[in-house]
Enzyme design. Structure first.
Site, PDB file in Angstrom:
ATOM      1  N   LEU A  18      22.720 -14.702  42.294  1.00  0.00           N
ATOM      2  CA  LEU A  18      22.693 -14.442  40.972  1.00  0.00           C
ATOM      3  C   LEU A  18      23.584 -15.434  40.220  1.00  0.00           C
ATOM      4  CD1 LEU A  18      22.880 -10.659  41.003  1.00  0.00           C
ATOM      5  CD2 LEU A  18      20.979 -12.126  40.475  1.00  0.00           C
ATOM      6  N   ASP A  19      23.091 -15.913  39.027  1.00  0.00           N
ATOM      7  CA  ASP A  19      23.951 -16.909  38.304  1.00  0.00           C
ATOM      8  C   ASP A  19      25.063 -16.312  37.879  1.00  0.00           C
ATOM      9  OD1 ASP A  19      21.692 -18.541  38.460  1.00  0.00           O
ATOM     10  OD2 ASP A  19      20.874 -18.202  36.521  1.00  0.00           O
ATOM     11  N   ILE A  20      25.916 -17.008  37.451  1.00  0.00           N
ATOM     12  CA  ILE A  20      27.560 -16.610  37.110  1.00  0.00           C
ATOM     13  C   ILE A  20      27.269 -15.636  36.113  1.00  0.00           C
ATOM     14  CG2 ILE A  20      27.763 -18.658  35.339  1.00  0.00           C
ATOM     15  CD1 ILE A  20      30.762 -18.304  36.435  1.00  0.00           C
ATOM     16  N   ASN A  21      26.480 -15.726  34.970  1.00  0.00           N
ATOM     17  CA  ASN A  21      26.433 -14.594  33.825  1.00  0.00           C
ATOM     18  C   ASN A  21      25.255 -13.547  34.083  1.00  0.00           C
ATOM     19  OD1 ASN A  21      28.305 -16.314  32.427  1.00  0.00           O
ATOM     20  ND2 ASN A  21      26.714 -17.587  31.751  1.00  0.00           N
ATOM     21  N   THR A  22      24.694 -13.750  35.225  1.00  0.00           N
ATOM     22  CA  THR A  22      23.833 -12.665  35.656  1.00  0.00           C
ATOM     23  C   THR A  22      24.480 -11.388  36.284  1.00  0.00           C
ATOM     24  OG1 THR A  22      21.968 -14.146  35.815  1.00  0.00           O
ATOM     25  CG2 THR A  22      21.709 -12.060  36.651  1.00  0.00           C
TER      26      THR A  22
END
Length: 332
Positions: A152-156
């Site tokens: 998962l992306d850092i902001n997800t």
């Protein structure tokens, strides 16, 4: 002249006194020989004697994914029987002594799966070169060494699956698994359902072709819209790129499900283990075979939940026996 005195033709074989059918059972109760396929299957059941690629053996032992293990070998962190490995192209068995950073690996552990509610701001990697906080830095201490299934992306935010079995992680990451991944998306801009329905046919963005996407407009909140999206490929930044092509700017992204596993009410930053029986049922025979999942191996740091799942729930009695009957049995 007797029959024994008759001349025999050269090369003729004497008649067999005991003619048996090739497919029939042997005399004296002997069992027929196993076919070659059965012998091969029986030979493969001896897992310890079968040599396999070292990355596969270490992944099954829960060290890391195969790709990470190969990188660790190239970095000189893995030794085999006291000698540092320089290449991952080597076959081993569990009888070999394998160490990572001087610590021996354990034997193959039972395949396990955890659900983790990832907060925003964490990187899904074991070590970030930029020094940012990672998912694995914030996991509970009682958790064994695990790896993530996908990233998962850092902001997800939202659901991240963790496992101790590298084979299972690899099998569930592949798009061929066919598991749908659902997201709740908040994006700045305006859009209608008709435009979202066109995503079912796929879309190309900057030369990248994205497959069919299920998208439902949930509600409009001020200048933002909330959308539920389901996709099966999970390419890098897929949702942000696709919605960006439709004029939307994603400002919050939450994964709410991964195949049959749901985020539900799991609090942020918490982890819960999927019971072994539930995991087997959800994977099914095909995925269990592809992942080579092992549900018979031991659990080294078995928590209470793991011990409880092995005990079958007691079947409820149809009726209670009177206490007097029990007392009579005890006296007898």
């Amino acid at each position: 002249m007797t029959p024994k005195d008759k001349p025999k033709r050269p090369g003729a074989k004497p008649p067999s006194r005991d003619i048996r059918s090739k497919a029939g059972p042997k005399a004296d109760g002997e069992k027929p020989a196993k076919p070659a396929a059965a012998r091969a299957i029986a030979a493969e059941t001896d897992g310890e004697a079968k040599a396999e690629r070292i990355s596969k053996v270490m992944a099954r032992a829960g060290v890391a994914s195969r790709r990470d293990i190969e990188r660790m070998i190239m970095e000189g962190r893995v030794t085999l029987n006291g000698r540092m490995l320089e290449t991952p192209v080597v076959n081993v068995t569990l009888a070999d002594r394998i160490e990572v950073d001087g610590v021996p690996i354990r034997g193959i552990e039972r395949t396990r799966l955890w659900l983790y509610h990832k907060p925003a701001g964490l990187v899904t990697t074991n070590a970030d070169p930029e020094g940012r906080s990672t998912v694995f830095d914030n996991l509970p201490e009682e958790l064994p060494r695990v790896m993530s299934i996908g990233r998962l992306d850092i902001n997800t935010e939202g659901l991240l699956l963790l496992t101790n079995d590298g084979g299972l992680a690899r099998a569930l990451e592949l798009p061929a698994t066919g598991w749908l991944r659902r997201y709740r998306v908040r994006a700045h801009g305006e859009i209608d359902q008709d435009a979202l329905d066109k995503l079912k046919d796929g879309i190309a963005v900057d030369g990248v072709l994205y497959g069919s996407i299920e998208a439902t407009l949930d509600r409009t909140q001020g200048s933002n819209v909330w959308i539920t999206m389901g996709l099966r490929e999970g390419k890098n930044r897929e949702i942000k790129n696709v919605l960006g092509a439709l004029g939307l700017d994603v400002n919050r992204l939450i994964r709410i499900s991964y195949g049959p596993f749901q985020l539900g009410d799991l609090p942020e930053g918490h982890v819960i283990e999927v019971r072994g029986r539930t995991l087997r049922d959800q994977l099914g025979p095909r995925l269990i075979e592809e992942a080579k999942a092992n549900f018979d191996a031991p659990i080294y740091n078995a928590p209470a939940v793991a011990a409880e799942e092995e005990a079958e729930p007691a079947a409820p009695e149809k009726r209670e026996r009177p206490r007097r009957d029990e007392d009579k049995r005890e006296r007898a």
